[in-house]
Design an enzyme around this catalytic site. Structure first.
Site, PDB file in Angstrom:
ATOM      1  N   ASN A  15     -13.024   4.846   0.219  1.00 13.64           N
ATOM      2  CA  ASN A  15     -11.789   4.308  -0.370  1.00 13.64           C
ATOM      3  C   ASN A  15     -12.071   2.876  -0.870  1.00 13.64           C
ATOM      4  O   ASN A  15     -12.472   2.016  -0.082  1.00 13.64           O
ATOM      5  CB  ASN A  15     -10.699   4.328   0.710  1.00 13.64           C
ATOM      6  CG  ASN A  15      -9.375   3.790   0.207  1.00 13.64           C
ATOM      7  OD1 ASN A  15      -9.332   2.787  -0.490  1.00 13.64           O
ATOM      8  ND2 ASN A  15      -8.291   4.451   0.565  1.00 13.64           N
ATOM      9  N   HIS A  48      -9.570  -1.805  -1.379  1.00 16.01           N
ATOM     10  CA  HIS A  48      -9.593  -3.220  -0.997  1.00 16.01           C
ATOM     11  C   HIS A  48     -10.584  -4.062  -1.790  1.00 16.01           C
ATOM     12  O   HIS A  48     -10.580  -5.284  -1.667  1.00 16.01           O
ATOM     13  CB  HIS A  48      -9.722  -3.353   0.518  1.00 16.01           C
ATOM     14  CG  HIS A  48      -8.517  -2.771   1.182  1.00 16.01           C
ATOM     15  ND1 HIS A  48      -7.248  -3.254   0.925  1.00 16.01           N
ATOM     16  CD2 HIS A  48      -8.356  -1.696   1.990  1.00 16.01           C
ATOM     17  CE1 HIS A  48      -6.365  -2.517   1.585  1.00 16.01           C
ATOM     18  NE2 HIS A  48      -7.008  -1.562   2.237  1.00 16.01           N
ATOM     19  N   ARG A  77      -6.955 -13.125  -7.042  1.00 19.43           N
ATOM     20  CA  ARG A  77      -7.125 -14.137  -8.073  1.00 19.43           C
ATOM     21  C   ARG A  77      -6.592 -13.687  -9.442  1.00 19.43           C
ATOM     22  O   ARG A  77      -6.650 -14.434 -10.396  1.00 19.43           O
ATOM     23  CB  ARG A  77      -8.619 -14.476  -8.210  1.00 19.43           C
ATOM     24  CG  ARG A  77      -9.116 -15.378  -7.111  1.00 19.43           C
ATOM     25  CD  ARG A  77      -8.503 -16.761  -7.264  1.00 19.43           C
ATOM     26  NE  ARG A  77      -8.824 -17.607  -6.143  1.00 19.43           N
ATOM     27  CZ  ARG A  77      -9.871 -18.438  -6.105  1.00 19.43           C
ATOM     28  NH1 ARG A  77     -10.703 -18.492  -7.118  1.00 19.43           N
ATOM     29  NH2 ARG A  77     -10.085 -19.175  -5.047  1.00 19.43           N
ATOM     30  N   HIS A 137      -5.806   4.717  -3.832  1.00 22.72           N
ATOM     31  CA  HIS A 137      -4.366   4.876  -3.625  1.00 22.72           C
ATOM     32  C   HIS A 137      -3.627   4.010  -4.644  1.00 22.72           C
ATOM     33  O   HIS A 137      -3.699   2.782  -4.591  1.00 22.72           O
ATOM     34  CB  HIS A 137      -4.034   4.432  -2.188  1.00 22.72           C
ATOM     35  CG  HIS A 137      -2.599   4.583  -1.800  1.00 22.72           C
ATOM     36  ND1 HIS A 137      -2.148   4.265  -0.539  1.00 22.72           N
ATOM     37  CD2 HIS A 137      -1.510   5.024  -2.470  1.00 22.72           C
ATOM     38  CE1 HIS A 137      -0.840   4.482  -0.460  1.00 22.72           C
ATOM     39  NE2 HIS A 137      -0.435   4.943  -1.633  1.00 22.72           N
ATOM     40  N   ARG A 155      -0.513   2.565  -5.376  1.00 24.23           N
ATOM     41  CA  ARG A 155       0.773   2.339  -4.703  1.00 24.23           C
ATOM     42  C   ARG A 155       1.849   2.036  -5.725  1.00 24.23           C
ATOM     43  O   ARG A 155       1.581   1.526  -6.808  1.00 24.23           O
ATOM     44  CB  ARG A 155       0.661   1.191  -3.703  1.00 24.23           C
ATOM     45  CG  ARG A 155      -0.240   1.489  -2.522  1.00 24.23           C
ATOM     46  CD  ARG A 155      -0.164   0.368  -1.506  1.00 24.23           C
ATOM     47  NE  ARG A 155       1.079   0.427  -0.778  1.00 24.23           N
ATOM     48  CZ  ARG A 155       1.214   0.888   0.473  1.00 24.23           C
ATOM     49  NH1 ARG A 155       0.159   1.292   1.144  1.00 24.23           N
ATOM     50  NH2 ARG A 155       2.383   0.928   1.050  1.00 24.23           N
ATOM     51  N   ARG A 214      -0.199  -2.986  -5.587  1.00 23.66           N
ATOM     52  CA  ARG A 214      -0.731  -4.186  -4.922  1.00 23.66           C
ATOM     53  C   ARG A 214      -2.254  -4.234  -4.950  1.00 23.66           C
ATOM     54  O   ARG A 214      -2.830  -5.282  -4.812  1.00 23.66           O
ATOM     55  CB  ARG A 214      -0.218  -4.286  -3.493  1.00 23.66           C
ATOM     56  CG  ARG A 214      -0.787  -3.248  -2.559  1.00 23.66           C
ATOM     57  CD  ARG A 214      -0.345  -3.482  -1.140  1.00 23.66           C
ATOM     58  NE  ARG A 214       1.069  -3.214  -0.945  1.00 23.66           N
ATOM     59  CZ  ARG A 214       1.592  -2.885   0.228  1.00 23.66           C
ATOM     60  NH1 ARG A 214       0.835  -2.841   1.300  1.00 23.66           N
ATOM     61  NH2 ARG A 214       2.875  -2.609   0.348  1.00 23.66           N
ATOM     62  N   GLU A 269      -4.774   9.222  -4.009  1.00 21.50           N
ATOM     63  CA  GLU A 269      -3.718   9.108  -2.993  1.00 21.50           C
ATOM     64  C   GLU A 269      -2.460   8.595  -3.634  1.00 21.50           C
ATOM     65  O   GLU A 269      -2.499   7.614  -4.393  1.00 21.50           O
ATOM     66  CB  GLU A 269      -4.125   8.088  -1.934  1.00 21.50           C
ATOM     67  CG  GLU A 269      -4.926   8.639  -0.817  1.00 21.50           C
ATOM     68  CD  GLU A 269      -5.156   7.562   0.229  1.00 21.50           C
ATOM     69  OE1 GLU A 269      -4.318   6.655   0.370  1.00 21.50           O
ATOM     70  OE2 GLU A 269      -6.193   7.627   0.875  1.00 21.50           O
ATOM     71  N   THR A 307      -0.697   2.244   5.062  1.00 26.47           N
ATOM     72  CA  THR A 307       0.012   3.498   5.345  1.00 26.47           C
ATOM     73  C   THR A 307       0.156   3.654   6.857  1.00 26.47           C
ATOM     74  O   THR A 307      -0.812   3.932   7.550  1.00 26.47           O
ATOM     75  CB  THR A 307      -0.768   4.690   4.746  1.00 26.47           C
ATOM     76  OG1 THR A 307      -1.162   4.335   3.429  1.00 26.47           O
ATOM     77  CG2 THR A 307       0.084   5.928   4.698  1.00 26.47           C
ATOM     78  N   GLU A 331      -4.904  15.970   6.008  1.00 28.00           N
ATOM     79  CA  GLU A 331      -5.692  14.826   6.463  1.00 28.00           C
ATOM     80  C   GLU A 331      -4.996  14.258   7.687  1.00 28.00           C
ATOM     81  O   GLU A 331      -3.828  13.850   7.608  1.00 28.00           O
ATOM     82  CB  GLU A 331      -5.836  13.779   5.353  1.00 28.00           C
ATOM     83  CG  GLU A 331      -6.638  12.573   5.847  1.00 28.00           C
ATOM     84  CD  GLU A 331      -7.179  11.694   4.732  1.00 28.00           C
ATOM     85  OE1 GLU A 331      -7.430  12.182   3.615  1.00 28.00           O
ATOM     86  OE2 GLU A 331      -7.361  10.490   5.017  1.00 28.00           O
ATOM     87  N   HIS A 359      -8.241   6.748   8.323  1.00 28.90           N
ATOM     88  CA  HIS A 359      -7.438   5.531   8.519  1.00 28.90           C
ATOM     89  C   HIS A 359      -7.978   4.719   9.697  1.00 28.90           C
ATOM     90  O   HIS A 359      -7.970   5.180  10.825  1.00 28.90           O
ATOM     91  CB  HIS A 359      -5.954   5.802   8.748  1.00 28.90           C
ATOM     92  CG  HIS A 359      -5.132   4.597   8.376  1.00 28.90           C
ATOM     93  ND1 HIS A 359      -4.584   4.412   7.133  1.00 28.90           N
ATOM     94  CD2 HIS A 359      -4.840   3.475   9.074  1.00 28.90           C
ATOM     95  CE1 HIS A 359      -3.971   3.250   7.094  1.00 28.90           C
ATOM     96  NE2 HIS A 359      -4.121   2.657   8.249  1.00 28.90           N
ATOM     97  N   GLY A 360      -8.467   3.551   9.371  1.00 27.97           N
ATOM     98  CA  GLY A 360      -8.912   2.608  10.402  1.00 27.97           C
ATOM     99  C   GLY A 360     -10.272   2.898  10.998  1.00 27.97           C
ATOM    100  O   GLY A 360     -10.682   2.223  11.946  1.00 27.97           O
ATOM    101  N   GLY A 377     -12.177   3.254   4.170  1.00 25.73           N
ATOM    102  CA  GLY A 377     -12.138   2.186   3.178  1.00 25.73           C
ATOM    103  C   GLY A 377     -12.244   0.792   3.756  1.00 25.73           C
ATOM    104  O   GLY A 377     -13.276   0.136   3.662  1.00 25.73           O
TER     105      GLY A 377
END
Ligand code: PXP
Length: 246
Positions: free
Chosen positions: A9, A12, A20, A45, A47, A51, A72, A103, A153, A196-197, A218
């Site tokens: 993923n 980020h 920036r 993803h 969103r 973001r 996603e 999420t 998932e 996730h995580g 990710g």
């Protein structure tokens, strides 16, 4: 055991870029590097508030990738139209709240079954593999199956949080639930993914679940790449996953 696919993923990378407001670092460049480093797919993803990943990023990913894109998105009309325009390999439906940092939980499929069944049918007709991001909960798995999803998932956030909080009982409870629910989902004919995580420290027990087919990772990989480079971070994650399954 079958080899586990690693979906990287790249959201980020876009988070850092957007801090920036310019063009670097480029998430598409990261995705191409991830391919070289052994990613079996790229997850992004889009969103509602844009973001991190933007519409332009999705356009460029669709153009540039040679591995499958796992798109996603929340179950909104806007995202539906974007997915149908691009027809990515996979669409993963996730819950989304504006105020959340990430999420936070799985989708409540059981509560929204009718609408979701109508929502995913055209995506499946367009050739997308539809995945639903849910908690390891039997009623959610049954509902995901009823609405015609091909993949579930399982949300690993609770398991990872418990690990890092040092709450070993909670961690083991989460892991047991994930194992049981992976078996159940598989017996219904659903393909099982998780994410996730996940980190180097938490990935092995999840990778060892026999029915698991894909992990989507990710935030940790992008963070780790500050220290070891993205290729190094992905290669190490791959190694741990493969070793756990050997
Ligand atoms: N899978 C799903 C469905 C997600 O929503 C996310 C986070 O966007 C991930 C996997 C990856 O989570 P993380 O960035 O914490 O590794």
């Amino acid at each position: 055991m079958e080899q586990l696919r690693l979906g990287v993923n790249i959201d980020h990378v876009a988070t850092v870029r957007n801090a920036r407001g310019g063009a670097v670092p480029d998430p598409v460049r990261a995705a191409k590097l991830a391919e070289v480093a052994g990613a079996d797919g790229i997850t992004a993803h889009l969103r509602e508030d844009r973001r991190h990943i933007t519409d332009g990023d999705i356009d460029r990913l669709v153009e540039a990738l040679t591995v499958p894109l796992n798109f996603e998105m929340a179950a909104t009309d806007e995202m539906h139209a974007i997915a149908l325009r691009h027809k990515p390999h996979a669409v993963c439906i996730v819950p989304e709240k504006r105020e959340e940092r990430t999420t936070e939980g799985g989708l409540d499929v059981a509560r929204d079954e009718n609408r979701l069944a109508h929502f995913i049918a055209p995506l499946r007709d367009a050739g997308c593999r539809v995945s639903i991001f849910i908690a390891a909960d039997s009623s959610q798995i049954e509902a995901a199956n009823r609405i015609g999803a091909e993949v579930v998932e399982l949300h690993t956030g609770g398991y990872c949080d418990a690990h890092f909080d040092g709450d070993l009982d909670a961690r083991d409870r989460e892991l047991h639930a994930m194992r049981d629910m992976a078996t159940m989902a598989h017996s219904l004919g659903l393909e099982v993914h998780a994410g996730h995580g996940l980190t180097f420290d938490t990935v092995a027990p999840v990778a060892q679940i026999p029915e698991m087919r894909e992990l989507n990772i990710g935030h940790f990989l992008i963070g780790e790449s500050i220290f070891t480079g993205l290729e190094g971070a992905i290669a190490e994650m791959r190694r741990i996953m493969d070793e756990a399954r050997a």
